[in-house]
Design a protein around this motif. Structure first.
Motif, mmCIF file in Angstrom:
data_model
loop_
_atom_site.group_PDB
_atom_site.id
_atom_site.type_symbol
_atom_site.label_atom_id
_atom_site.label_comp_id
_atom_site.label_asym_id
_atom_site.label_seq_id
_atom_site.Cartn_x
_atom_site.Cartn_y
_atom_site.Cartn_z
ATOM 1 N N PRO A 415 0.822 -1.221 0.000
ATOM 2 C CA PRO A 415 0.000 0.000 0.000
ATOM 3 C C PRO A 415 0.853 1.267 0.000
ATOM 4 O O PRO A 415 1.955 1.283 0.565
ATOM 5 C CB PRO A 415 -0.802 -0.115 1.303
ATOM 6 N N GLU A 416 0.339 2.300 -0.614
ATOM 7 C CA GLU A 416 1.075 3.564 -0.696
ATOM 8 C C GLU A 416 1.328 4.172 0.679
ATOM 9 O O GLU A 416 2.376 4.773 0.920
ATOM 10 C CB GLU A 416 0.300 4.561 -1.571
ATOM 11 N N ASP A 417 0.356 4.015 1.608
ATOM 12 C CA ASP A 417 0.551 4.610 2.928
ATOM 13 C C ASP A 417 1.653 3.897 3.707
ATOM 14 O O ASP A 417 2.300 4.484 4.577
ATOM 15 C CB ASP A 417 -0.755 4.608 3.729
ATOM 16 N N VAL A 418 1.886 2.619 3.372
ATOM 17 C CA VAL A 418 2.989 1.878 4.000
ATOM 18 C C VAL A 418 4.321 2.351 3.424
ATOM 19 O O VAL A 418 5.307 2.522 4.145
ATOM 20 C CB VAL A 418 2.808 0.364 3.801
ATOM 21 N N LYS A 419 4.365 2.575 2.121
ATOM 22 C CA LYS A 419 5.604 3.021 1.470
ATOM 23 C C LYS A 419 6.118 4.329 2.067
ATOM 24 O O LYS A 419 7.320 4.606 2.019
ATOM 25 C CB LYS A 419 5.378 3.201 -0.026
ATOM 26 N N ALA A 420 5.229 5.103 2.637
ATOM 27 C CA ALA A 420 5.631 6.383 3.216
ATOM 28 C C ALA A 420 6.611 6.204 4.378
ATOM 29 O O ALA A 420 7.351 7.139 4.717
ATOM 30 C CB ALA A 420 4.399 7.143 3.691
ATOM 31 N N LYS A 443 7.704 2.537 11.777
ATOM 32 C CA LYS A 443 7.200 3.789 12.329
ATOM 33 C C LYS A 443 7.946 4.179 13.613
ATOM 34 O O LYS A 443 7.815 5.308 14.086
ATOM 35 C CB LYS A 443 5.708 3.669 12.633
#
Length: 480
Positions: A415-420, A443
């Motif tokens: 997911p894109e939010d994980v790649k962040a 995180k």
């Protein structure tokens, strides 16, 4: 004419010793909890000791770094590599499982091996829990393509179908993949000296490859089997420094050195420096003693009968405790070999030990054999883990509905939010291998569990489990 013995040239082969202290030694005895800060200070001395390699990565170290130590496993690998100038960095790889517990897509395997090599792995030791050579192909090819040294493992176990000829045939198939050596992986300490001699001799004769021995001391046979294997021509042995040896770990190099003194096999080792390294780890051992237990430290020949590794025994206690049924341990231990037989005698190594053990618990708790079948066993019967060593029982085949194998997570599924949260390219692999714990780790939300002694650890409990007429102390760690 009599010729004085001293005039006869001595012919011997130097053994390549791979030290397992900082990987399998600490995994077997200290629950893989030794932090990198306690490893780095001794690497310079270990590098001068004469070891061929240090097994330093792979196995459970990747998972444990994230889950318990709040350490980046990739950073750990790089720091170990920087500390070694002469000695090879060795890792254990579970074939298609890599360092996880399920099969991963080919592109993930290729990328993981590439990144492991770039970050410091020189030698890949690759095994499959079922000795299914198809599960080794991609990992072996990937490691060879990047220029690494590759040892292919034959997983040793005991059963009616696991004969000397069987293991030699497995080795021949592995040799066809282009590996540099064959290693006999005896994870439960079941390999007897005569079998070691016959298997080593047979593999060398049929493949022409160097052969290594990796035996755990669980049943007390390992040193004897090493000596016989060396007599048969084994060229690699796995040992640990004595504070991290014996019990569920490997034989101590100090003991093997004395056993072979005068043969020339280990004349290249600096034994005095090895003792200095051992003194260091003796102090480290005291720091981590809260992770030890009788189940991992003692020699227990009963495992030759029930063939249940110490880690599997701990899992059985956890499961029975959840059902408030610890009194049923003996029934479960009797059920384990029945489930294993019905599954075609898979070796009891990750993940098969967990699958067989959990199903045995379910059979006993419910009072109905295979009345409830766990998902992992169904997937095994469907062939998702590979080809079983023997025949699966007709009863189980009829109970399990056929399905197509699931598609494993790959890079496009992140997911894109994980790649962040990714800071480096290896973070994507960390996520794909352990998605549930990778995100809080990346995180910065994970906390390290600090080592402490047995009396003060609140997250560890000890249970006494009766097996036959004796009791064994088993360590159980909470996942809180």
């Amino acid at each position: 004419m009599y010729t004085p013995l001293l005039l006869i040239p001595l012919v011997y082969a130097l053994l390549k010793v791979i030290d397992t202290t900082i990987r399998d030694g600490q995994q077997s005895l200290f629950a893989t909890r030794v932090k990198i800060e306690d490893i780095l200070p001794i690497l310079e001395k270990m590098d001068e000791a004469g070891f061929y390699g240090l097994e330093a990565w792979g196995g459970a170290t990747f998972d444990s770094c994230i889950r318990y130590l709040n350490e980046d496993p990739w950073d750990r690998l790089r720091r170990i590599k920087r500390g070694l100038k002469k000695t090879k960095v060795v890792m254990l790889l579970r074939g298609k499982n890599l360092v996880g517990y399920k099969h991963y897509p080919d592109e993930v395997i290729e990328e993981f091996v590439k990144r492991a090599y770039e970050n410091g792995v020189d030698v890949f030791r690759i095994f499959d829990a079922l000795n299914d050579v198809n599960n080794l192909k991609k990992a072996v090819a990937s490691a060879k393509s990047v220029g690494a040294e590759v040892h292919g493992d034959v997983v040793y176990t005991l059963s009616p179908i696991h004969t000397v000829d069987h293991f030699i045939e497995v080795a021949k198939k592995i040799a066809e993949l282009g590996v540099d050596a064959i290693r006999i992986k005896d994870m439960a300490g079941l390999l007897a000296p005569r079998a070691a001699y016959d298997i080593v001799r047979g593999i060398k004769k049929e493949t022409g490859l160097p052969v290594g021995l990796h035996c755990h001391y669980t049943c007390g046979l390992a040193s004897l089997s090493y000596i016989k294997g060396i007599e048969a021509g084994a060229e690699y042995i796995d040992t640990a420094l004595f504070p991290f040896a014996f019990g569920a770990s490997q034989p101590a190099i100090e003991t093997i050195y004395e056993a072979l003194r005068g043969t020339g096999h280990l004349s290249h080792l600096n034994i005095e420096l090895i003792y200095e390294c051992a003194d260091y780890f003796e102090k480290i051992r005291e720091k981590y003693k809260g992770y030890t237990s009788d189940a991992t430290e003692r020699i227990d020949p009963r495992a030759l009968r029930h063939q249940i590794p110490g880690g599997m025994l701990s899992n059985l206690v956890v499961q029975l405790k959840e059902y408030n049924a610890l009194s049923k341990m003996e029934e479960v231990l009797k059920e384990v070999p029945i489930v294993r037989r019905d599954l075609g005698y898979p070796p009891l190594v990750t993940p098969m030990s967990q699958i067989v053990g959990t199903q045995a618990v379910m059979n006993v708790i419910t009072g109905s054999r295979y009345g409830t079948i766990i998902k992992e066993l169904e997937n095994y019967v469907r062939g998702f883990y590979g080809k079983p060593p023997g025949e699966i029982s007709r009863e189980l085949i009829e109970k399990v509905k056929p399905m197509d194998p699931p598609k494993g997570l790959s890079f496009n599924d992140i997911p894109e939010d994980v790649k962040a949260f990714f800071k480096k390219e290896e973070d994507a692999l960390t996520y794909l291998l352990f998605p549930q714990i990778a995100v809080p780790f990346l995180k910065g939300d994970m906390k390290a569990l600090l080592p402490n002694n047995k009396e003060k650890r609140k997250d560890i409990k000890w249970f006494k489990v009766k097996i036959g007429d004796e009791e064994i102390e088993v360590k159980i760690e909470s996942e809180d």
